[in-house]
Motif scaffolding. Structure first.
Motif, PDB file in Angstrom:
ATOM      1  N   THR A  51       0.845  -1.188   0.000  1.00 20.53           N
ATOM      2  CA  THR A  51       0.000   0.000   0.000  1.00 20.53           C
ATOM      3  C   THR A  51       0.880   1.238   0.000  1.00 20.53           C
ATOM      4  N   LYS A  58      -0.685  -5.343   0.549  1.00 14.90           N
ATOM      5  CA  LYS A  58      -2.001  -5.248  -0.096  1.00 14.90           C
ATOM      6  C   LYS A  58      -2.350  -6.559  -0.786  1.00 14.90           C
ATOM      7  N   GLU A  92      -6.001   0.072  -7.715  1.00  9.07           N
ATOM      8  CA  GLU A  92      -6.843   0.371  -6.549  1.00  9.07           C
ATOM      9  C   GLU A  92      -6.089   1.236  -5.543  1.00  9.07           C
ATOM     10  N   GLU A  93      -4.857   0.858  -5.290  1.00  7.15           N
ATOM     11  CA  GLU A  93      -4.060   1.592  -4.303  1.00  7.15           C
ATOM     12  C   GLU A  93      -3.719   2.991  -4.798  1.00  7.15           C
ATOM     13  N   SER A  94      -3.422   3.112  -6.070  1.00  7.86           N
ATOM     14  CA  SER A  94      -3.117   4.426  -6.644  1.00  7.86           C
ATOM     15  C   SER A  94      -4.325   5.344  -6.563  1.00  7.86           C
ATOM     16  N   ARG A  96      -6.817   5.142  -4.467  1.00 10.63           N
ATOM     17  CA  ARG A  96      -7.036   5.474  -3.058  1.00 10.63           C
ATOM     18  C   ARG A  96      -6.069   6.568  -2.619  1.00 10.63           C
ATOM     19  N   SER A  97      -4.832   6.443  -3.011  1.00  7.07           N
ATOM     20  CA  SER A  97      -3.817   7.424  -2.637  1.00  7.07           C
ATOM     21  C   SER A  97      -4.115   8.785  -3.256  1.00  7.07           C
TER      22      SER A  97
END
Length: 107
Positions: A51, A58, A92-94, A96-97
């Motif tokens: 993450t 993640k 997904e993580e990008s 969210r960030s």
């Protein structure tokens, strides 16, 4: 960290094959850090996606592709399916960030 990052594509591919052969021949564990998804899947038995800050696990993906691995494997359906999973976890993580940064919170 990213030992093949500054190499041209042909040299990188040759060294990836060489490292994969070394790992099998000498039965050694290698921790290889890369941002290249294909490289991670080609070389690895497991691919870990972290993450954004603070870095946490993640995704842990078991690769399970047969060895020896050859360059033409990267276009096979099993390889592409693994790549799709890793890219989705990164996306997904990008997202969210980026959404966290957009509202002014630290990433």
């Amino acid at each position: 960290d990213e030992p093949f990052g500054s190499l041209d594509a042909l040299t990188r591919s040759i060294l990836q094959e060489w490292l994969a052969e070394v790992a099998v021949r000498y039965r050694r564990t290698i921790l290889f850090i890369t941002h290249d998804v294909e490289e991670a899947i080609f070389l690895g038995d497991r691919v870990l996606v972290l993450t954004a800050r603070p870095a946490r696990l993640k995704l842990e993906l078991k690769v399970g592709l047969p060895r020896p691995r050859r360059p033409d494997m990267v276009t096979s359906e099993p390889f592409v399916a693994l790549k799709r999973q890793v890219l989705e976890a990164i996306r997904e993580e990008s997202l969210r960030s980026f959404s966290t940064q957009a509202v002014g919170e630290p990433a």
